[in-house]
Enzyme design. Structure first.
Site: not given
Length: 511
Positions: A351, A403
């Site tokens: 990430d 997300d």
């Protein structure tokens, strides 16, 4: 964003200019006019009041012609019992504070032409200083002086910092509504396609292509999809300064197209009619032309003012929601097997958001600077309770598009599977939406408890995957749910019925 940025997922974080709850507010007035400005202080010095009413007001003496490294040329009678503003430089903050304190100054403001950093000193020197000390932008002082004149009264206060902010509720609402609407839209399109006389319930690649949709129906497509994202990540690492503008341009085009698709669907749903006309054998719809003009205008305004943090986040979120909705409607998983593959690969990837969510020192630009370009891959909502911090630089709660999109692909698959089995209660869709909501709540809870940004997919992926798998297992439909595609889901007894245009038959015993 700086450096490499993952294109599909970002952590849920608070974004700011490296905050450490050291920002405070300088209230300046002349009796009739009142202004508030950003200041940066250090809690290790004399603490500030938490509210404006509790803060003590002092007359301000302008001595920006000196750096106050010694008391020569400064009359104690002029500054005694008053607040004093001097220039930064030549000696340490603690030395300036001690000189001011010896002259009877009650509050020391240090004007800076450079970035505002938290004023610090050796531990032994903190106890020697008994007056508040803070840094302010020199341009702010000049602006206040121009508006209010030389007679100015000042108050310094530092509102308490709250971990829980209403922006979290807004982010949660945006995420769950986007996932639910995008997935429902995908299921509605699948039902419409079936009702139009298609022969398959799982969305064969050729049927999807005819409707403008792309189905990830093979492991090879999933691998290629993930490889493309990884390749883009590598290119962004080496050529960020060039590719960022290309991606911004692509986002403007893609989000304008997505917003048009969403608004056009809404107009169609509410029965808004349209007028058509022809020009040289080309047919045009008035409604489509108006919607296209509005969507392109919104995208252009965002592209031009994308670095205006105070208000542009509204347009970015609007375009982002439309982009995610259209993505979930257009890109579809054809089976649970591919969903597991792509979600696990993405969730376990690095990430590299590039958004600096935390830091040990406040650093606020003293002058307007050329903004560093950021990729438009996040939903942003300002932190409403961070009034002092927002004066120094807007802070946001952010959520990456990935997300929403990555778990949304699975929720959309569940919605379409409900259509294939004619589930009137939409058991798979509802269950997966609830799982997504619980995953988001857990993400926020861990973030607040740990004080650190969290990779949301670390929680969303297992919640949604496990929930949908358990529902399929309990209903005895795991084989069909896993295989998914048109010719694998349907049994031979159902195919003739679908060829007759009927969709009232089920896979398995439960619907």
């Amino acid at each position: 964003m700086e450096g490499a940025v993952k294109l599909v997922t970002l952590s849920v974080v608070f974004m700011a200019s490296q905050i450490n709850c050291q920002e405070a507010i300088l209230d300046i007035s002349n009796g009739s006019i009142n202004r508030e400005y950003c200041i940066v202080h250090n809690h290790s010095w004399t603490p500030l009041s938490q509210t404006l009413d509790a803060a003590t007001q002092y007359p301000l003496v302008n001595m920006t012609s000196t750096v106050l490294c010694n008391s020569s040329g400064v009359s104690p009678d002029v500054v005694n019992g008053k607040a004093l503003v001097v220039m930064r430089g030549d000696c340490s903050f603690s030395h300036k504070a001690l000189v001011a304190q010896s002259l009877g100054v009650t509050t020391l403001l240090i004007a800076s032409n450079t970035s505002l950093t938290t004023p610090s000193a050796n531990d032994s020197e903190y106890a020697k200083v008994h007056i508040p000390l803070a840094l302010m932008r020199y341009r702010d002082f000049l602006g206040a002086q121009q508006v209010m004149g030389k007679e100015m009264l000042v108050k310094l206060y530092a509102p308490p910092h709250s971990k829980i902010d209403p922006s979290l509720a807004v982010i949660l609402l945006i995420s769950i509504v986007t996932v639910a609407l995008g997935s429902y839209w995908s299921g509605a399109c699948e039902r419409e396609r079936l009702n139009s006389g298609a022969t398959g319930g799982g969305g064969g690649g050729e049927n999807k292509a005819d409707s403008g949709e792309l189905s990830l129906y093979s492991p090879l497509k999933v691998v290629a999809f993930v490889a493309m994202m990884c390749g883009m990540l590598v290119l962004m690492y080496f050529f960020y300064n060039v590719l960022v503008y290309i991606i911004i341009a692509i986002f403007c085009l893609a989000s304008a197209s997505a917003l048009f698709s969403c608004l056009d669907a809404v107009m169609e749903l509410i029965g808004c009619g349209t007028v058509s006309f022809s020009v040289r054998n080309w047919n045009f719809s008035v409604r489509s032309l108006i919607l296209a003009a509005v969507c392109v205008s919104i995208a252009v305004v965002w592209g031009v003012y994308r670095n205006e943090d105070r208000w542009i986040w509204i347009l970015q979120d609007l375009l982002g929601i439309a982009f995610c909705l259209n993505f979930m409607k257009t890109i579809s998983l054809s089976n649970f097997k591919n969903g597991v593959s792509i979600m696990v690969q993405v969730a376990l990837g690095p990430d590299a958001s590039g958004e600096k969510a935390q830091g040990n020192m406040v650093e606020v630009p003293a002058e307007p600077q050329a903004p560093s370009e950021k990729l438009p891959v996040v939903m942003r909502v300002p932190r409403f309770s961070a009034w002092a911090q927002n004066l120094c630089g807007m802070q946001f709660s952010i959520l990456g598009y990935g997300d929403i999109i990555v778990p949304g692909l699975l929720v959309a698959y569940c919605s379409r599977f409900d259509v294939w089995i004619n589930s009137r209660k939409k058991i798979y869709f509802v269950s997966c939406c609830i799982a997504y909501l619980l995953g988001m709540i857990l993400t926020f809870a861990v973030m607040l408890l740990s004080g650190m940004g969290q990779p949301a997919l670390l929680y969303l992926v297992p919640f949604t995957l496990i929930t949908s798998a358990v529902v399929a297992w309990c209903r005895g439909e795991m084989k069909q749910f896993w295989a998914g595609t048109t010719y694998e889901v349907l049994d031979s007894s159902r195919e003739p019925l679908l060829q007759e245009g009927r969709t009232d038959c089920c896979v398995g015993e439960k619907c």
